[in-house]
Design a protein around this motif. Structure first.
Motif, PDB file in Angstrom:
ATOM      1  N   LEU A 224     -35.986 -39.193  12.471  1.00 26.85           N
ATOM      2  CA  LEU A 224     -35.516 -40.183  13.446  1.00 26.85           C
ATOM      3  C   LEU A 224     -36.081 -41.520  12.981  1.00 26.85           C
ATOM      4  O   LEU A 224     -37.295 -41.690  12.930  1.00 26.85           O
ATOM      5  CB  LEU A 224     -36.021 -39.861  14.858  1.00 26.85           C
ATOM      6  CG  LEU A 224     -35.754 -40.934  15.916  1.00 26.85           C
ATOM      7  CD1 LEU A 224     -34.256 -41.116  16.160  1.00 26.85           C
ATOM      8  CD2 LEU A 224     -36.448 -40.593  17.236  1.00 26.85           C
TER       9      LEU A 224
ATOM     10  N   LEU B 192     -35.461 -42.653  23.787  1.00 25.47           N
ATOM     11  CA  LEU B 192     -35.026 -42.056  22.513  1.00 25.47           C
ATOM     12  C   LEU B 192     -36.092 -41.131  21.947  1.00 25.47           C
ATOM     13  O   LEU B 192     -35.801 -39.989  21.568  1.00 25.47           O
ATOM     14  CB  LEU B 192     -34.760 -43.158  21.478  1.00 25.47           C
ATOM     15  CG  LEU B 192     -33.404 -43.825  21.488  1.00 25.47           C
ATOM     16  CD1 LEU B 192     -33.396 -44.980  20.502  1.00 25.47           C
ATOM     17  CD2 LEU B 192     -32.318 -42.828  21.107  1.00 25.47           C
TER      18      LEU B 192
ATOM     19  N   ALA C 106     -36.416 -38.031  24.102  1.00 29.04           N
ATOM     20  CA  ALA C 106     -35.303 -37.081  23.916  1.00 29.04           C
ATOM     21  C   ALA C 106     -35.460 -36.336  22.597  1.00 29.04           C
ATOM     22  O   ALA C 106     -35.259 -35.113  22.530  1.00 29.04           O
ATOM     23  CB  ALA C 106     -33.969 -37.832  23.952  1.00 29.04           C
TER      24      ALA C 106
ATOM     25  N   ASN D 101     -36.228 -32.262  22.137  1.00 30.45           N
ATOM     26  CA  ASN D 101     -35.412 -31.329  21.351  1.00 30.45           C
ATOM     27  C   ASN D 101     -36.275 -30.495  20.399  1.00 30.45           C
ATOM     28  O   ASN D 101     -36.000 -29.326  20.171  1.00 30.45           O
ATOM     29  CB  ASN D 101     -34.360 -32.094  20.539  1.00 30.45           C
ATOM     30  CG  ASN D 101     -33.207 -32.544  21.405  1.00 30.45           C
ATOM     31  OD1 ASN D 101     -33.014 -32.010  22.483  1.00 30.45           O
ATOM     32  ND2 ASN D 101     -32.472 -33.535  20.954  1.00 30.45           N
TER      33      ASN D 101
ATOM     34  N   ARG E 206     -36.544 -26.470  20.466  1.00 33.75           N
ATOM     35  CA  ARG E 206     -36.282 -25.672  19.252  1.00 33.75           C
ATOM     36  C   ARG E 206     -37.462 -24.748  18.947  1.00 33.75           C
ATOM     37  O   ARG E 206     -37.270 -23.580  18.641  1.00 33.75           O
ATOM     38  CB  ARG E 206     -36.009 -26.604  18.077  1.00 33.75           C
ATOM     39  CG  ARG E 206     -35.290 -25.927  16.932  1.00 33.75           C
ATOM     40  CD  ARG E 206     -34.655 -26.923  15.992  1.00 33.75           C
ATOM     41  NE  ARG E 206     -35.663 -27.792  15.401  1.00 33.75           N
ATOM     42  CZ  ARG E 206     -35.480 -29.082  15.140  1.00 33.75           C
ATOM     43  NH1 ARG E 206     -34.350 -29.662  15.465  1.00 33.75           N
ATOM     44  NH2 ARG E 206     -36.413 -29.797  14.580  1.00 33.75           N
TER      45      ARG E 206
ATOM     46  N   LEU F 268     -28.501 -42.782  22.630  1.00 34.31           N
ATOM     47  CA  LEU F 268     -29.402 -41.900  23.384  1.00 34.31           C
ATOM     48  C   LEU F 268     -28.704 -40.577  23.724  1.00 34.31           C
ATOM     49  O   LEU F 268     -29.294 -39.504  23.576  1.00 34.31           O
ATOM     50  CB  LEU F 268     -29.878 -42.615  24.660  1.00 34.31           C
ATOM     51  CG  LEU F 268     -30.802 -41.817  25.570  1.00 34.31           C
ATOM     52  CD1 LEU F 268     -32.080 -41.395  24.844  1.00 34.31           C
ATOM     53  CD2 LEU F 268     -31.168 -42.619  26.828  1.00 34.31           C
TER      54      LEU F 268
ATOM     55  N   VAL G 285     -28.659 -38.385  20.633  1.00 34.65           N
ATOM     56  CA  VAL G 285     -29.989 -37.836  20.322  1.00 34.65           C
ATOM     57  C   VAL G 285     -30.292 -36.689  21.293  1.00 34.65           C
ATOM     58  O   VAL G 285     -30.808 -35.649  20.889  1.00 34.65           O
ATOM     59  CB  VAL G 285     -31.074 -38.940  20.373  1.00 34.65           C
ATOM     60  CG1 VAL G 285     -32.482 -38.350  20.330  1.00 34.65           C
ATOM     61  CG2 VAL G 285     -30.896 -39.901  19.201  1.00 34.65           C
ATOM     62  N   LYS G 286     -29.930 -36.877  22.572  1.00 35.58           N
ATOM     63  CA  LYS G 286     -30.152 -35.808  23.552  1.00 35.58           C
ATOM     64  C   LYS G 286     -29.394 -34.544  23.178  1.00 35.58           C
ATOM     65  O   LYS G 286     -29.847 -33.430  23.416  1.00 35.58           O
ATOM     66  CB  LYS G 286     -29.724 -36.265  24.953  1.00 35.58           C
ATOM     67  CG  LYS G 286     -30.767 -37.153  25.629  1.00 35.58           C
ATOM     68  CD  LYS G 286     -30.339 -37.500  27.041  1.00 35.58           C
ATOM     69  CE  LYS G 286     -31.456 -38.303  27.708  1.00 35.58           C
ATOM     70  NZ  LYS G 286     -31.024 -38.906  28.971  1.00 35.58           N
TER      71      LYS G 286
ATOM     72  N   ASN H  88     -28.783 -33.586  20.224  1.00 40.61           N
ATOM     73  CA  ASN H  88     -29.195 -33.137  18.883  1.00 40.61           C
ATOM     74  C   ASN H  88     -28.115 -33.417  17.837  1.00 40.61           C
ATOM     75  O   ASN H  88     -27.951 -32.649  16.887  1.00 40.61           O
ATOM     76  CB  ASN H  88     -29.515 -31.649  18.917  1.00 40.61           C
ATOM     77  CG  ASN H  88     -30.852 -31.376  18.288  1.00 40.61           C
ATOM     78  OD1 ASN H  88     -31.386 -32.232  17.576  1.00 40.61           O
ATOM     79  ND2 ASN H  88     -31.377 -30.190  18.515  1.00 40.61           N
TER      80      ASN H  88
END
Lengths: 175, 125
Positions: A88, A141, A144, A148, A152, B54, B57-58, B60
């Protein structure tokens, strides 16, 4: 003080100080005349009291020497080829130390390698220091993305637990 | 309309699995998420709006924040099996550059866009 200026932004410095004079008229001397000079001198004294000046020299050299392509004499794409992680990349529009253009070079190198990468360019007025500010979009951002990763990991942990259970079932002698 | 467009993109991509896809103006990333799950497609979205970045990204979904109108210089020629410009072409100013860039980076291009009064999408490959 040049170093300190790079943490700020043109806009913020302009808004905060502009060309405001401490006195109304030019003194035609080498003392502090502009408000921005006064601010930088104050910050300079504060830094000099808190840190060893050699630290700054050393860090500046370290930054000068940093070049991820140096050891292999290759392009950034080739240098990032062994990378396996997901990425990211976030930049701030007014950051002239780590400018968005540099981040986009990293993104391009990752795209060349088909890596999993997302890139966001945060509109911010605070220059390099923007990453220290409570910017709701930037925080959302990162939150989030990290969430994730957690999901995972939990899924992987869950499936490996299930696999362990299956292994045990397989090892169990037939009844 | 989005569901219909999604179905048409799916159908136009043919039977092959694991395609590499670039979705220009990808919105909240729904199409890419769907293609990843339904077709095992690997891809990236391009978006300019913060809220959509956003949302991607949420989900994936890989997304790159950039202005399409400036071209696709981050991408190498012929580096995608499919480039999708879904419900976006009609909102562009620099259409000629965008179309040229799509043809440069993609082997196939899909561009459904609204054409009729019912909001249905015309479809060209």
């Amino acid at each position: 003080m040049l170093g300190h200026i790079t943490y700020l932004s043109d806009d913020v410095m302009g808004e905060k100080f502009g060309r405001i004079l401490k006195n109304d008229v030019f003194q035609f001397g080498y003392g502090v005349e502009f408000e921005v000079e006064s601010y930088l001198r104050y910050q300079g004294d504060k830094f000099a009291d808190s840190f060893d000046a050699n630290t700054y020299l050393l860090m500046t050299k370290a930054l000068d020497y940093f070049d991820p392509t140096h050891h292999h004499r290759v392009s950034l794409s080739a240098a990032l080829q062994p990378a396996q992680a997901d990425f990211l990349v976030i930049s701030f529009t007014s950051d002239w130390r780590f400018a968005p253009g540099r981040s986009r070079e990293i993104v391009k190198a990752l795209l060349d390698n088909d890596r999993s990468v997302s890139y966001a360019e945060i509109t911010a007025a605070h220059g390099h220091d923007a990453f220290l500010m409570p910017d709701p979009h930037y925080h959302a951002l990162v939150r989030a993305y990290m969430n994730n990763i957690r999901v995972r990991h939990e899924q992987e942990a869950g499936s490996s637990r299930r696999l362990d259970a299956t292994d045990r079932d397989c090892r169990r002698p037939p009844t | 309309m989005i569901a219909k467009s999604r179905f048409r993109c799916h159908r136009a991509m043919g039977g092959a699995e694991c395609q590499k896809v670039l979705d220009l103006g990808c919105g909240d990333g729904s199409l890419l998420k769907y293609l990843k799950e339904a077709r095992n497609a690997h891809g990236y979205g391009i978006e300019i709006a913060d809220a959509n970045i956003l949302a991607c990204v949420k989900k994936n979904v890989n997304v790159i924040q950039m202005d399409l109108e400036a071209g696709l210089s981050e991408f190498e020629p012929q580096s995608f099996d499919f480039v999708i410009l879904s419900q976006t072409l009609q909102a562009m100013h620099n259409i000629e550059l965008v179309v040229k860039e799509i043809l440069r980076v993609g082997k196939h291009a899909l561009s459904p866009f609204p054409i009729s009064a019912t909001g249905d999408a015309a479809f060209r490959c």
